[in-house]
Motif scaffolding. Structure first.
Motif, PDB file in Angstrom:
ATOM      1  N   ALA A  30       0.860  -1.186   0.000  1.00 54.10           N
ATOM      2  CA  ALA A  30       0.000   0.000   0.000  1.00 54.10           C
ATOM      3  C   ALA A  30       0.893   1.231   0.000  1.00 54.10           C
ATOM      4  O   ALA A  30       1.808   1.344   0.827  1.00 54.10           O
ATOM      5  CB  ALA A  30      -0.921   0.010   1.215  1.00 54.10           C
ATOM      6  N   SER A  31       0.650   2.132  -0.930  1.00 51.10           N
ATOM      7  CA  SER A  31       1.430   3.362  -1.029  1.00 51.10           C
ATOM      8  C   SER A  31       0.615   4.543  -0.527  1.00 51.10           C
ATOM      9  O   SER A  31      -0.582   4.644  -0.817  1.00 51.10           O
ATOM     10  CB  SER A  31       1.846   3.631  -2.478  1.00 51.10           C
ATOM     11  N   TYR A 203      -3.207   5.516  -1.383  1.00 51.10           N
ATOM     12  CA  TYR A 203      -3.961   6.541  -0.667  1.00 51.10           C
ATOM     13  C   TYR A 203      -3.236   7.863  -0.875  1.00 51.10           C
ATOM     14  O   TYR A 203      -2.004   7.914  -0.817  1.00 51.10           O
ATOM     15  CB  TYR A 203      -4.022   6.244   0.838  1.00 51.10           C
ATOM     16  N   VAL A 204      -3.978   8.914  -1.117  1.00 52.74           N
ATOM     17  CA  VAL A 204      -3.411  10.265  -1.221  1.00 52.74           C
ATOM     18  C   VAL A 204      -3.831  11.040   0.017  1.00 52.74           C
ATOM     19  O   VAL A 204      -5.023  11.133   0.329  1.00 52.74           O
ATOM     20  CB  VAL A 204      -3.896  10.993  -2.488  1.00 52.74           C
ATOM     21  N   LEU A 205      -2.847  11.584   0.729  1.00 53.25           N
ATOM     22  CA  LEU A 205      -3.128  12.435   1.882  1.00 53.25           C
ATOM     23  C   LEU A 205      -3.005  13.899   1.477  1.00 53.25           C
ATOM     24  O   LEU A 205      -2.083  14.281   0.751  1.00 53.25           O
ATOM     25  CB  LEU A 205      -2.139  12.165   3.019  1.00 53.25           C
ATOM     26  N   ALA A 206      -3.945  14.693   1.969  1.00 50.63           N
ATOM     27  CA  ALA A 206      -3.900  16.146   1.762  1.00 50.63           C
ATOM     28  C   ALA A 206      -4.401  16.799   3.041  1.00 50.63           C
ATOM     29  O   ALA A 206      -5.524  16.510   3.490  1.00 50.63           O
ATOM     30  CB  ALA A 206      -4.769  16.555   0.586  1.00 50.63           C
ATOM     31  N   SER A 212      -8.019  10.776  -1.719  1.00 54.11           N
ATOM     32  CA  SER A 212      -8.275   9.848  -2.817  1.00 54.11           C
ATOM     33  C   SER A 212      -7.669   8.497  -2.464  1.00 54.11           C
ATOM     34  O   SER A 212      -6.673   8.419  -1.738  1.00 54.11           O
ATOM     35  CB  SER A 212      -7.654  10.376  -4.123  1.00 54.11           C
ATOM     36  N   SER A 213      -8.267   7.436  -2.964  1.00 54.42           N
ATOM     37  CA  SER A 213      -7.712   6.097  -2.765  1.00 54.42           C
ATOM     38  C   SER A 213      -8.208   5.189  -3.885  1.00 54.42           C
ATOM     39  O   SER A 213      -9.199   5.495  -4.554  1.00 54.42           O
ATOM     40  CB  SER A 213      -8.126   5.526  -1.399  1.00 54.42           C
ATOM     41  N   ALA A 227      -5.704  14.474  -7.627  1.00 57.27           N
ATOM     42  CA  ALA A 227      -5.951  14.547  -6.186  1.00 57.27           C
ATOM     43  C   ALA A 227      -4.885  15.352  -5.473  1.00 57.27           C
ATOM     44  O   ALA A 227      -5.179  16.072  -4.512  1.00 57.27           O
ATOM     45  CB  ALA A 227      -6.022  13.140  -5.611  1.00 57.27           C
ATOM     46  N   MET A 228      -3.652  15.287  -5.955  1.00 61.06           N
ATOM     47  CA  MET A 228      -2.564  16.011  -5.309  1.00 61.06           C
ATOM     48  C   MET A 228      -2.561  17.500  -5.662  1.00 61.06           C
ATOM     49  O   MET A 228      -1.882  18.299  -5.014  1.00 61.06           O
ATOM     50  CB  MET A 228      -1.217  15.382  -5.679  1.00 61.06           C
ATOM     51  N   LEU A 229      -3.358  17.886  -6.670  1.00 61.07           N
ATOM     52  CA  LEU A 229      -3.475  19.293  -7.027  1.00 61.07           C
ATOM     53  C   LEU A 229      -4.554  19.996  -6.217  1.00 61.07           C
ATOM     54  O   LEU A 229      -4.602  21.220  -6.151  1.00 61.07           O
ATOM     55  CB  LEU A 229      -3.798  19.438  -8.522  1.00 61.07           C
TER      56      LEU A 229
END
Length: 230
Positions: A30-31, A203-206, A212-213, A227-229
């Motif tokens: 998992a990243s 998973y994207v953390l903000a 987002s996942s 998602a990172m933007l």
């Protein structure tokens, strides 16, 4: 399986994670991606016990380990490789490995197995770790973690400051580890391509939340970049 549910954590009165939920499936990678300050390293520090969560749970093989000390989590099968290619600089490469292996029943065999995963370290066994390149120190840091025989390997930015050819070697090693029965990997990474190639789940953390996942792979790259933007 590692299952993080509604985790809140931070430093003093500053809350960094605001109810984060992340799962690492069995035999999988998992990243966790996100920009600096998103809470990625804080998440890992909470998992390994460096900081104490204020809410939520951390389930590892069905046991809530949130109240355990770091060495107790290591005994359960967690291994953590923090940022910065950390090693004992005055000691040789071999001494760094033996330091972890000493006292373990399979000590010598574990050192040999770790070196088989990173053959580039074999000619460097007599060299002091402080004289190794950044990529070599990173390989040494991961090799040391593997000597503890983990079932969950936790890596924080393993490609940071590493030359491209070594990044490819580390990526292949991570994927090889994940193919072993019973091994899981939780990978924090800023490089989208590397993170998604290695990952079964991302998973994207903000700002301390999961924005987002989904499933890993190259096809997820555009979704992650969007998602990172945000």
């Amino acid at each position: 399986m590692l299952e993080i549910k509604d985790l809140k954590a931070g430093y003093g009165r500053t809350e960094v994670l605001h109810g984060v939920s992340v799962t690492v499936p069995d035999d999988a990678v998992a990243s966790v991606l996100g920009h600096n300050g998103a809470g990625k390293s804080t998440l890992l520090r909470a998992v390994v016990g460096i900081i104490k969560p204020t809410a939520g749970s951390i389930l590892f093989n069905g046991e809530d380990i949130a109240g355990l000390r770091p060495h107790q989590r290591v005994a359960r099968g967690l291994a953590y490789v923090p940022q910065g290619q950390q090693s004992f600089g005055p000691l040789t490469t071999l001494e760094n490995l033996r330091l972890v292996a000493d006292g373990r029943k399979r000590g010598k065999a574990l050192v040999d197995e770790a070196l088989d995963m990173f053959p580039a370290l074999k000619p460097l066994l007599a060299r002091r770790a402080g004289l190794l390149s950044g990529g070599q120190r990173q390989q040494l840091a991961i090799a040391r973690a593997l000597i503890t025989e983990p079932t969950l390997l936790i890596l924080d930015e393993p490609t940071e400051g590493i030359q491209p050819n070594v990044v490819a070697e580390i990526e292949q090693t991570i994927m090889n580890l994940a193919s072993r029965s019973g091994m899981r990997v939780l990978l924090v990474e800023q490089h989208i391509g590397f993170a998604l190639r290695a990952a079964d789940t991302y998973y994207v953390l903000a700002a301390g939340r999961v924005s987002s996942s989904g499933r890993g792979g190259a096809s997820a790259a555009e979704t992650v970049r969007t998602a990172m933007l945000i």
